[in-house]
Design an enzyme around this catalytic site. Structure first.
Site, mmCIF file in Angstrom:
data_model
loop_
_atom_site.group_PDB
_atom_site.id
_atom_site.type_symbol
_atom_site.label_atom_id
_atom_site.label_comp_id
_atom_site.label_asym_id
_atom_site.label_seq_id
_atom_site.Cartn_x
_atom_site.Cartn_y
_atom_site.Cartn_z
ATOM 1 N N SER A 213 0.755 -1.155 -0.001
ATOM 2 C CA SER A 213 0.067 0.133 0.030
ATOM 3 C C SER A 213 0.749 1.448 -0.119
ATOM 4 O O SER A 213 2.004 1.151 0.471
ATOM 5 C CB SER A 213 -0.996 -0.010 1.345
ATOM 6 O OG SER A 213 -0.303 0.267 2.291
ATOM 7 N N LYS A 214 0.335 2.197 -0.492
ATOM 8 C CA LYS A 214 1.012 3.654 -0.565
ATOM 9 C C LYS A 214 1.481 4.108 0.777
ATOM 10 O O LYS A 214 2.396 4.448 0.754
ATOM 11 C CB LYS A 214 0.105 4.659 -1.366
ATOM 12 C CG LYS A 214 0.558 6.055 -1.325
ATOM 13 C CD LYS A 214 1.651 6.202 -2.503
ATOM 14 C CE LYS A 214 2.333 7.580 -2.501
ATOM 15 N NZ LYS A 214 2.681 7.938 -1.250
#
Ligand code: GLU
Length: 296
Positions: A213-214
């Site tokens: 995930s970012k």
């Protein structure tokens, strides 16, 4: 025009960030599935979330997919289709499948209205090409909100209307979309849409098995990061194909055309797929050597 065998798939990214590795992998699987069956691959920009969607992110996604060689047959933007959603919302209001509900008074003293689906509270069972038979009891979802107003549909409604209008036969998306499916099936039933066949692909995980995930992994989740490091699009495509799928043979190096021939959705596995840049680098070297041989 109807495509051969009528296979139609769509990839529906939200332009709320740059092209993510997971989005590219899921696009690839949609693309391979459609192309090997002479079907159609639609790219749909899911930009109903007006606050978080930007044109710059949309462009990054479009450019990145073209760079990878995953060309779409048709392109749509949900922000340009509001009249269509409104038509369906009105029909659902008239037929009593949805209703306008008055919400709590907001801090500003306004009384908001939203449109909610009248939940039939039932068991929904669907067949998933990756996960087999999946069952949900929709009771826990309550009368969920499908639109803020006739002009402001939310994701579930817009997605179901589009899948119906675009005659999507197969919804191939990430496992994080599986909890959306029961809501979407209820909306399909309310607009009398045909249910597509579902395939929910395994998540892509970091080496510590947490979801890529970012927030946690920063720029390492973007395709651009690997493009800028010099990885070739052919190598990235090849490596992405191995994230959640294997050919059942020892072969690991494939071109996009070869993948179209050998990809088999029934060989996609359920467990999360670990992204390993070392393996990507190895695949990249193999492609580099292949190119040298070809260019001799
Ligand atoms: N815009 C949704 C997302 O990015 C699409 C999910 C779907 O394929 O329906 O999660």
């Amino acid at each position: 025009m109807k495509s051969k065998n009528n296979i139609v798939v769509r990839m529906a990214p939200s332009p709320t960030g740059n092209l993510h590795i997971g989005t590219a992998r899921t696009t690839l699987f949609n693309y391979l599935f459609a192309k090997q069956r002479g079907g159609k691959f639609i790219l749909r920009i899911d930009d109903t979330d007006r606050e978080r969607s930007t044109k710059a992110f949309e462009q990054n996604i479009l450019d990145g997919l073209i760079w990878l060689g995953l060309e779409h047959d048709e392109l749509y933007r949900q922000s340009e289709r509001e009249d269509i959603y409104k038509k369906f919302l009105k029909q659902m209001l008239d037929s009593g499948f949805v209703y306008i509900s008055k919400e709590e008074v907001t801090e500003a003293g306004q009384r908001n209205e939203v449109i909610r689906l009248k939940n039939p509270n039932k068991k929904v069972v669907f067949e998933d090409l990756v996960r087999g038979s999946v069952e949900f009891d929709t009771t826990e979802l309550g009368d969920f909100v499908v639109a803020k107003s006739l002009e402001e549909p939310l994701y579930h409604l817009a997605s179901v209307v589009d899948d119906h209008e675009m005659a999507i036969t197969h919804v191939i998306r990430g496992e994080d979309g599986i909890s959306n499916t029961p809501r979407q099936i209820l909306i399909q039933e309310a607009i009398r849409a045909t249910r597509p066949i579902y395939a929910h692909l395994p998540l892509i995980l970091a080496s510590d098995r947490s979801k890529l995930s970012k927030r946690k992994h920063g720029e390492a989740v973007w395709i651009d990061t690997y493009k800028n490091k010099g990885y070739s699009p052919q190598a990235i495509i090849n490596y992405l194909a191995l994230l959640g799928w294997n050919p059942g043979t020892n072969q690991e190096i494939f071109t996009l055309d070869e993948l179209i021939k050998v990809f088999d959705i029934s060989r996609v596995h359920k467990g999360g797929a670990i992204f390993d840049e070392k393996k990507l680098a190895w695949v990249n070297r193999k492609h580099f050597n292949l190119d040298k041989v070809r260019n001799k």
